[in-house]
Design an enzyme around this catalytic site. Structure first.
Site, PDB file in Angstrom:
ATOM      1  NE  ARG A  78      -3.960  -2.068   2.064  1.00  0.00           N
ATOM      2  CZ  ARG A  78      -3.826  -3.172   2.787  1.00  0.00           C
ATOM      3  NH1 ARG A  78      -2.833  -3.294   3.640  1.00  0.00           N
ATOM      4  NH2 ARG A  78      -4.690  -4.150   2.649  1.00  0.00           N
ATOM      5  CE  LYS A  89      -1.261  13.735 -14.313  1.00  0.00           C
ATOM      6  NZ  LYS A  89      -1.560  14.298 -15.651  1.00  0.00           N
ATOM      7  CD  GLU A 117       6.762  17.111 -22.394  1.00  0.00           C
ATOM      8  OE1 GLU A 117       6.162  18.016 -21.778  1.00  0.00           O
ATOM      9  OE2 GLU A 117       6.193  16.085 -22.840  1.00  0.00           O
ATOM     10  CE  LYS A 177       4.658  17.554 -13.796  1.00  0.00           C
ATOM     11  NZ  LYS A 177       4.737  16.387 -14.639  1.00  0.00           N
ATOM     12  CD  GLU A 218      -4.539  16.433 -15.625  1.00  0.00           C
ATOM     13  OE1 GLU A 218      -3.416  15.940 -15.454  1.00  0.00           O
ATOM     14  OE2 GLU A 218      -5.185  16.328 -16.671  1.00  0.00           O
ATOM     15  NE  ARG A 272      -0.047  16.850 -12.648  1.00  0.00           N
ATOM     16  CZ  ARG A 272       0.611  16.025 -11.868  1.00  0.00           C
ATOM     17  NH1 ARG A 272       0.301  15.946 -10.580  1.00  0.00           N
ATOM     18  NH2 ARG A 272       1.596  15.278 -12.334  1.00  0.00           N
ATOM     19  CG  ASN A 303      -2.440  17.268 -20.083  1.00  0.00           C
ATOM     20  OD1 ASN A 303      -1.404  16.727 -19.724  1.00  0.00           O
ATOM     21  ND2 ASN A 303      -3.595  17.087 -19.483  1.00  0.00           N
ATOM     22  CG  HIS A 337       0.983  16.416 -23.706  1.00  0.00           C
ATOM     23  ND1 HIS A 337       1.690  17.602 -23.728  1.00  0.00           N
ATOM     24  CD2 HIS A 337       1.821  15.508 -23.136  1.00  0.00           C
ATOM     25  CE1 HIS A 337       2.879  17.412 -23.185  1.00  0.00           C
ATOM     26  NE2 HIS A 337       2.986  16.151 -22.823  1.00  0.00           N
ATOM     27  CG  HIS A 361      -1.290  11.743 -25.748  1.00  0.00           C
ATOM     28  ND1 HIS A 361      -1.909  12.008 -24.538  1.00  0.00           N
ATOM     29  CD2 HIS A 361       0.019  11.570 -25.457  1.00  0.00           C
ATOM     30  CE1 HIS A 361      -1.010  12.010 -23.579  1.00  0.00           C
ATOM     31  NE2 HIS A 361       0.166  11.746 -24.107  1.00  0.00           N
ATOM     32  CG  HIS A 401       5.836  11.930 -25.088  1.00  0.00           C
ATOM     33  ND1 HIS A 401       4.462  11.854 -25.207  1.00  0.00           N
ATOM     34  CD2 HIS A 401       6.073  12.890 -24.152  1.00  0.00           C
ATOM     35  CE1 HIS A 401       3.883  12.709 -24.379  1.00  0.00           C
ATOM     36  NE2 HIS A 401       4.839  13.356 -23.724  1.00  0.00           N
TER      37      HIS A 401
HETATM   38  N1  GLY Z   1       2.895  15.297 -17.624  1.00  0.00           N
HETATM   39  C1  GLY Z   1       1.728  15.980 -17.196  1.00  0.00           C
HETATM   40  C2  GLY Z   1       1.509  15.963 -15.720  1.00  0.00           C
HETATM   41  O1  GLY Z   1       2.359  15.520 -14.978  1.00  0.00           O
HETATM   42  O2  GLY Z   1       0.473  16.387 -15.269  1.00  0.00           O
END
Ligand code: GLY
Length: 390
Positions: free
Chosen positions: A136, A158, A200, A241, A251, A255, A259, A262, A266, A280
């Site tokens: 956990r 993430k 990025e 960031k 998000e 947040r 994107n 993206h 994507h 990417h």
């Molecule tokens: N790569 C986008 C984020 O971490 O929210």
């Protein structure tokens, strides 16, 4: 950075920049500099009371950097359990997650230990997911070795794997206790991988920092040969960031700005099937240029900004149009299908990150799918494979 935050970092190596992700009790530092793998022991010590670290890395990165990290950790009496996974996006799946979790359990990794991810985004996402699930949740440290991972995927918690249904659909938010970005590890990247990560970096200027974009226009093309500028660019990217993640960890709002580029990107990645035709950061570069062109078409931003963005991306060798991809052209309806799968569609409306200009990205919840399809038809038809200045 507050004085209290500095105190929390027990060892501060010289020649390093430190950026905190301020999440209260779960705040953590991103340490950016040279020669950090050799100092890893001092940096990990506070997080590894049992003095044991499972280092998850991949078959490409292991021969390059694993022994430096292990030597650095041993200097503080920390034992290591190396676990090497295959390299490549296909490793981010249920099978490899299960194999990794079982390897961690078989080695008796528990809460007094640390799981460290040494590698790029794939290793970070997979190892972070395993660390979040194991017992956990065990402590996790990111040691990103690609520019893309240093400025984006290693920060913010993430983690996840891909499934047949799409990218990153299974995962947990699991914040690291520390991010250790050693710029020396970037020396082994190919020019293509470095450039892709640079897309990025540019993204942060485009989202909300026009002064940083201007700095990148002047100095970004020569980052590889200039350690001070590289540390500066990574630090500014991580600061941006960190601010966004601290304001919206899960998000539910701001947040999503991360994107930018993206959604279009994507769709292109999904079309080319992650086979290396388009990596990417390249997809993000095209996606950002498209977000600017689409925003211009909708009257949100001016043509000068569209041109500055595409010119800068092209000047470092990044693609800005579908025609710059070395592969067959996708069809607009196919791209839109991927976009619809990627996004929640409500009454024919899509959510996109659009822009009012450089440094002025915003979240648009009401983008009309038909207008996007017409835009994509034009995008799929435009351009030649020569030159990247449009
Ligand atoms: N790569 C986008 C984020 O971490 O929210």
């Amino acid at each position: 950075m507050s004085a209290k935050a500095v105190e929390r970092l027990e060892t501060r190596p010289s020649d390093a920049a430190i950026q905190w992700v301020d999440l209260g009790e779960r705040a953590y530092p991103i340490v950016i500099g040279r020669g950090l793998l050799a100092q890893a022991g001092a940096l990990f010590e506070a997080h590894a009371p049992a003095k044991r670290v499972a280092v998850v890395t991949d078959a490409n990165v292991a021969p390059l950097h694993l022994s430096s990290l292990e030597t650095g950790l041993k200097r503080a009496g920390i034992r290591t359990v190396p676990i090497i996974v295959p390299s490549g996006e296909s490793t981010k799946d249920f099978h490899h997650l299960q194999t990794l979790l079982e390897a961690l359990l078989e080695n008796g990794i528990e809460r007094g230990d640390v799981v460290a991810a040494l590698g790029g985004g794939v290793v970070g996402d997979l190892a972070g997911c395993a660390a979040g699930l194991l017992r956990r949740g065990v402590r996790f440290v990111q040691v990103p070795t690609s520019l893309l991972a240093q400025v984006d995927s290693s920060v913010g918690g993430k983690t996840g794997i891909n499934t047949r249904q799409g990218k990153n659909l299974v995962g947990v938010f699991h914040q690291p206790a520390l991010v250790l970005a050693d710029i020396d590890t970037l020396e082994t990247l190919s020019d293509r991988e470095f450039r892709a990560g640079y897309a990025e970096v540019v993204k942060y200027g485009l989202i909300n920092n026009a002064a940083f974009f201007k700095w990148l226009e002047e100095r970004g093309g020569a980052l590889r040969g200039n350690a001070d500028d590289l540390i500066h660019a990574i630090t500014v990217s991580c600061a941006s960031k960190a601010d966004i993640v601290a304001a919206d960890e899960r998000e539910s709002g701001a947040r999503a700005l991360l994107n930018l580029g993206h959604t279009f990107g994507h769709a292109l990645e999904a079309h080319y099937g992650f086979d290396g035709t388009l990596i990417h950061g390249e997809a993000v570069s095209i996606g950002m240029a498209q977000a600017f062109r689409y925003s211009r078409l909708q009257g949100f931003c001016n043509q000068d900004d569209v041109e500055r963005v595409t010119h800068h991306l092209a000047s470092v060798g990044l693609p800005t149009r579908i025609s710059h991809i070395n592969g067959e052209r996708p069809a607009a309806d196919g791209l839109l299908r991927h976009i619809r799968q990627d996004k929640k569609v409500r009454d024919g409306a899509l959510t996109f990150i659009l822009t009012r200009g450089i440094g002025e990205a915003f979240i648009a919840h009401d983008v009309d799918a038909e207008t996007v399809e017409r835009f994509l038809e034009k995008e799929c038809d435009t351009g030649t494979t020569h030159g990247r200045t449009d």
